[in-house]
Design an enzyme around this catalytic site. Structure first.
Site, PDB file in Angstrom:
ATOM      1  N   HIS A 217      -7.298  -1.067 -15.264  1.00  0.00           N
ATOM      2  CA  HIS A 217      -6.036  -0.505 -14.672  1.00  0.00           C
ATOM      3  C   HIS A 217      -4.953   0.143 -15.449  1.00  0.00           C
ATOM      4  CE1 HIS A 217      -3.974   0.775 -11.047  1.00  0.00           C
ATOM      5  NE2 HIS A 217      -3.562  -0.717 -10.885  1.00  0.00           N
TER       6      HIS A 217
ATOM      7  N   ASP B  45       0.027 -11.566 -13.283  1.00  0.00           N
ATOM      8  CA  ASP B  45      -1.237 -10.896 -11.196  1.00  0.00           C
ATOM      9  C   ASP B  45      -1.300 -11.594 -10.904  1.00  0.00           C
ATOM     10  OD1 ASP B  45      -1.708  -9.103  -9.768  1.00  0.00           O
ATOM     11  OD2 ASP B  45      -3.574  -8.610 -11.412  1.00  0.00           O
TER      12      ASP B  45
ATOM     13  N   ARG C 269     -10.262   4.276  -7.107  1.00  0.00           N
ATOM     14  CA  ARG C 269     -10.017   2.959  -6.871  1.00  0.00           C
ATOM     15  C   ARG C 269     -11.343   2.544  -5.842  1.00  0.00           C
ATOM     16  NH1 ARG C 269      -4.989  -0.579  -5.023  1.00  0.00           N
ATOM     17  NH2 ARG C 269      -4.519   0.245  -7.399  1.00  0.00           N
TER      18      ARG C 269
ATOM     19  N   CYS D 253       2.425  -6.012 -11.574  1.00  0.00           N
ATOM     20  CA  CYS D 253       2.100  -5.250 -10.776  1.00  0.00           C
ATOM     21  C   CYS D 253       2.207  -4.961  -9.823  1.00  0.00           C
ATOM     22  CB  CYS D 253       0.204  -4.381 -11.493  1.00  0.00           C
ATOM     23  SG  CYS D 253      -0.317  -5.981 -10.363  1.00  0.00           S
TER      24      CYS D 253
ATOM     25  N   GLN E   7      -1.776   1.627 -14.485  1.00  0.00           N
ATOM     26  CA  GLN E   7      -0.272   0.199 -14.240  1.00  0.00           C
ATOM     27  C   GLN E   7       0.070  -0.040 -15.502  1.00  0.00           C
ATOM     28  OE1 GLN E   7       0.330  -1.442 -11.197  1.00  0.00           O
ATOM     29  NE2 GLN E   7       2.330  -1.207 -12.637  1.00  0.00           N
TER      30      GLN E   7
ATOM     31  N   ARG F  91       4.804   4.242 -11.373  1.00  0.00           N
ATOM     32  CA  ARG F  91       3.884   4.598 -11.754  1.00  0.00           C
ATOM     33  C   ARG F  91       3.880   6.452 -11.188  1.00  0.00           C
ATOM     34  NH1 ARG F  91      -0.371   0.959  -9.830  1.00  0.00           N
ATOM     35  NH2 ARG F  91      -1.572   2.618 -10.132  1.00  0.00           N
TER      36      ARG F  91
END
Ligand code: CP
Ligand code: NVA
Length: 298
Positions: free
Chosen positions: A128, A216, A101, A256, A131, A284
């Site tokens: 991402h 988001d 990350r 997310c 996700q 996830r």
């Protein structure tokens, strides 16, 4: 032979994407999961905070019989200037796969080019992908199919949005993005996905007939601290229960997470009947277990 990586959807076939989602759904039904990662160690190199990504990879790895090692970028010699390429060579000589990350896609790619084991993006400033795999799995879990015709994205054209744009090209759904001027997605990704992605001029148009409505945060981790000016620019870019009246019957709301209630999402929305955000968060773990198997067992 160079290892497979999971940095975005560029090299992922439709068949592989569907197989990973189906395997995630299968793993979710198992009370006791197969020990497919036995003897394997997953490294997690995180330069940014995380709740879901970290926990889902650590727990998923343990549930499959493997182990995980969490490494904060701040604690590695990288933070004192050791080149990312040297870090990649050393880490990949001792680990079986590595999740990163970072807020630099460039560093992620540099690391990957020097890694002898699979590298997975756990979020960068640009993408991402894990996700979106969980989002697609959630749609399939709810609908028992992946027949997505339209996704509506409301808000910043950010990393999560870019991964939706890539998924739209693979699964051939329409993605309508309603975002403030100046906060559109990356122009190169927009150009390559132009047959499937439109920037809508109204919220209603973006929502109309959508099977998935998603949003988001207004300010991502890689952006400057949120200002009052930005809050004014974004004030109409939110999802509330009334927005769901414009989308297709049976549509689902996804986020997310983490969510900022009162900004991109109303206070009631996460627990609205159409919201599948808690299922999405749990997924996830299951879908990433399937990604680990795809990268390490094939
Ligand atoms: N959605 C997501 O990646 O959450 P975290 O930042 O908590 O990992
Ligand atoms: N766009 C958000 C996603 C967090 C999971 C960020 O990058 O901060």
């Amino acid at each position: 032979m160079s290892p497979k990586h999971f940095l975005n959807f560029t090299n992922l076939s439709k068949k592989d994407l569907i197989n990973i989602i189906d395997r995630g759904l299968e793993l979710k039904t198992m009370v006791s999961k197969p020990k497919s990662m036995e003897g394997k160690i997953l490294g997690l190199l995180f330069e940014k905070p995380s709740t879901r990504t970290r926990i889902s990879f650590e727990a998923g790895m343990q549930r499959l019989g493997g182990s995980a090692l969490f490494l904060s970028g701040q604690e590695l010699q990288m933070s004192r200037g050791e080149p990312i390429s040297d870090t990649a060579k050393v880490m990949s000589s001792m680990l079986d796969a590595i999740v990163i990350r970072t807020d630099s896609q460039e560093n992620l790619e540099m690391f990957t080019a020097n890694s002898s084991v699979p590298v997975i993006s756990g979020l960068s400033d640009v993408y991402h992908p894990c996700q979106i795999m969980a989002d697609l799995m959630t749609f399939k879990e709810v609908n028992k199919n992946l027949n997505i015709e339209k996704v509506c994205w409301i808000g910043d054209g950010n990393n999560v949005c870019h991964s939706y744009m890539e998924a739209a090209q693979i699964l051939e759904f329409q993605l309508s993005i309603f975002c403030p001027k100046g906060h559109e997605p990356n122009s190169k990704i927009l150009e390559s996905s132009k047959n499937f992605v439109t920037i809508s001029s109204t919220k209603e148009e973006a929502l109309s007939d959508a099977n998935i409505v998603t949003t988001d945060v207004w300010t991502s981790m890689n952006s400057a601290k949120q200002s009052k000016e930005k809050e004014l620019i974004f004030k109409d870019f939110f999802v509330d229960s009334s927005a769901m009246n414009f989308s297709k019957e049976g549509s689902i709301f996804l986020h997310c997470l983490p969510a900022h209630r009162g900004e991109e999402v109303s206070f009631e929305m996460l627990d609205h009947p159409s919201s599948k955000v808690w299922m999405q968060a749990e997924n996830r773990m299951h879908v990433q277990e399937a990604i680990l198997e795809y990268l390490l067992l094939d």
